[in-house]
Design a protein around this motif. Structure first.
Motif, short mmCIF file in Angstrom:
data_model
loop_
_atom_site.label_atom_id
_atom_site.label_comp_id
_atom_site.label_asym_id
_atom_site.label_seq_id
_atom_site.Cartn_x
_atom_site.Cartn_y
_atom_site.Cartn_z
N LYS A 54 14.18 -17.53 63.62
CA LYS A 54 12.95 -16.92 63.08
C LYS A 54 12.96 -16.98 61.55
CE LYS A 54 10.29 -12.58 63.14
NZ LYS A 54 10.30 -12.30 61.70
N ARG A 55 14.10 -16.64 60.96
CA ARG A 55 14.19 -16.65 59.50
C ARG A 55 14.14 -18.08 58.96
NH1 ARG A 55 12.58 -15.61 55.24
NH2 ARG A 55 13.82 -14.88 53.45
N LEU A 56 14.77 -19.02 59.67
CA LEU A 56 14.70 -20.42 59.26
C LEU A 56 13.25 -20.92 59.29
CD1 LEU A 56 17.83 -21.91 61.07
CD2 LEU A 56 17.55 -21.59 58.60
N ASN A 57 12.52 -20.54 60.33
CA ASN A 57 11.11 -20.90 60.42
C ASN A 57 10.32 -20.35 59.24
OD1 ASN A 57 10.66 -20.65 64.07
ND2 ASN A 57 11.53 -22.27 62.81
N GLU A 58 10.59 -19.11 58.86
CA GLU A 58 9.90 -18.50 57.73
C GLU A 58 10.18 -19.24 56.43
OE1 GLU A 58 10.00 -13.91 59.51
OE2 GLU A 58 11.39 -14.51 57.93
N ARG A 59 11.32 -19.92 56.38
CA ARG A 59 11.69 -20.69 55.20
C ARG A 59 11.24 -22.14 55.30
NH1 ARG A 59 16.55 -18.51 52.63
NH2 ARG A 59 17.41 -20.60 52.58
N GLY A 60 10.50 -22.46 56.36
CA GLY A 60 9.95 -23.80 56.50
C GLY A 60 10.78 -24.77 57.32
N GLU A 61 11.87 -24.27 57.92
CA GLU A 61 12.75 -25.13 58.74
C GLU A 61 12.27 -25.16 60.19
OE1 GLU A 61 15.36 -26.87 57.78
OE2 GLU A 61 16.16 -25.98 55.94
N PHE A 118 22.92 -17.54 54.14
CA PHE A 118 23.53 -17.74 52.81
C PHE A 118 24.55 -18.87 52.85
CE2 PHE A 118 27.10 -16.54 49.95
CZ PHE A 118 26.45 -16.62 48.72
N PHE A 119 25.32 -18.95 53.93
CA PHE A 119 26.37 -19.97 54.03
C PHE A 119 25.81 -21.33 54.44
CE2 PHE A 119 28.73 -16.03 54.29
CZ PHE A 119 29.75 -16.28 53.39
N LEU A 120 24.62 -21.35 54.99
CA LEU A 120 23.96 -22.62 55.26
C LEU A 120 23.57 -23.29 53.95
CD1 LEU A 120 22.86 -24.47 57.54
CD2 LEU A 120 20.70 -23.20 57.36
N GLU A 121 23.19 -22.47 52.98
CA GLU A 121 22.79 -22.99 51.67
C GLU A 121 24.00 -23.31 50.79
OE1 GLU A 121 20.59 -19.60 50.38
OE2 GLU A 121 18.68 -20.45 51.01
N LYS A 122 24.98 -22.41 50.79
CA LYS A 122 26.14 -22.53 49.90
C LYS A 122 27.23 -23.34 50.59
CE LYS A 122 24.36 -19.79 46.74
NZ LYS A 122 24.04 -20.23 45.36
N THR A 123 27.04 -24.64 50.64
CA THR A 123 27.95 -25.50 51.39
C THR A 123 29.33 -25.62 50.74
OG1 THR A 123 27.02 -27.42 50.24
CG2 THR A 123 26.08 -26.86 52.38
#
Length: 321
Positions: free
Chosen positions: A19-26, A232-237
């Motif tokens: 749901k949150r990923l969808n809200e971010r356009g994913e 957060f960890f999806l972004e901060k690879t």
């Protein structure tokens, strides 16, 4: 185009992550789960994703490397999460071996791997709640579920993989989307249901002289906060290792019960009941996540207070069902 895989995607935390990923356009998302005859498919209805794959078929495709799609990340949030599960072989296959196969695939194919560990690995808390790797071999979980999570953490540590993957130790998560979890539903939801039925809440008596009835302490974290920490960890690879997902604040069951009554604008009525014999020796009287490591990694978002989160959950979700 690469995809994000979310195992347990129809489950509680998994569906909230999507749901949150969808809200971010994913929307390039693959849901992996086992819907069987449960009603958790309803968690998927309002979500956008590319495909659904049964968990057994998915792991076969992983082992044989027969996927035609490229993966950006596998967020492994699926597991058998019952703390009273007695089929240890089932837990080992689902929570340990399955996770190993996914980790090995991701490491071999340069795919981001984020997996759900658990605060159950901390056992009775006598060795603390630090997510520093040096503590991992010293932990003694109190139940088979916790052990099935702990043994993967140990495998990753011993093989030198924790500097290449992310393990998240979720504490007591509650919030929208957990309704299907049976006895593993949070006490917030159970309390709400009890009040609607009997106008009171039942809490376990304490059998530890250090804690009065209802004053056993937990680190309760709202699912919205748990999701933000996960993504957060999806972004901060560049960040890897074991991290706690909690608030760093211990609150009592009485606090939680009072928050539920307050949200419903009712006077508290709490009944303390005997704890089942089968869990007396496996009961955690205190949990509190050590959050220094996550904050040092750059995560500075404020978390909901228990009262604000319970109010949001009840008024904006449960009361609208």
């Amino acid at each position: 185009m690469s995809y994000i895989v979310v195992t347990g995607g129809a489950g509680f935390i998994g569906a909230n992550v999507i749901k949150r990923l969808n809200e971010r356009g994913e929307e390039k998302i693959i849901v992996v789960d086992n819907l069987n005859s449960s009603e958790k498919w309803k968690n998927l209805v309002e979500l956008s994703f590319e495909d659904y794959v049964h968990k057994t078929k998915f792991i076969e495709m992983i082992k044989n490397e027969t996927f035609t799609r490229a993966f950006r990340a596998i967020m492994h949030l699926g597991a058998r999460s019952s703390t009273t599960e007695k089929n240890v072989e089932f837990l080992m296959e689902n929570n340990y071996n399955y996770t190993k196969e996914l980790a090995k695939y991701c490491l071999a194919n340069n795919v981001r791997f984020i997996y759900a560990s658990s605060a159950a690995t901390y056992g009775d808390g006598s060795r603390g709640f630090s997510d520093e790797h040096a503590l991992i071999p010293l932990l003694r979980p109190l139940n088979a579920y916790g052990y099935s999570k702990q043994i993967f953490d140990l495998w990753a540590l011993k093989n030198g993989f924790l500097d290449k993957i992310v393990g998240l130790k979720y504490f007591n998560v509650y919030g929208p989307g957990e309704w299907h979890k049976g006895e593993m539903r949070s006490m917030v939801l159970k309390a709400y249901e009890q009040i609607k039925k009997d106008k009171k809440i039942k809490l376990f008596k304490s059998y530890n002289t250090l804690y009065k009835d209802g004053e056993q302490l937990r680190d309760f974290i709202y699912v919205k906060d748990a999701v933000e920490m996960t993504i957060f960890f999806l972004e901060k690879t560049e960040l890897n290792g074991i991290f706690n997902v909690g608030t760093g604040i211990a609150r009592s069951w009485n606090d939680l019960a009072n928050a539920v009554f307050s949200a419903l604008r009712m006077q508290p009525e709490i009944e303390y009941i005997d704890m089942p014999e089968e869990i007396k020796n496996k009961y955690q009287y205190f949990t509190k996540a050590e959050m220094t490591k996550l904050k040092s990694a750059g995560y500075n978002n404020p978390t909901f207070s228990l009262e604000d989160a319970v109010r949001d959950y009840i008024l904006n979700y449960l009361e609208k069902c």
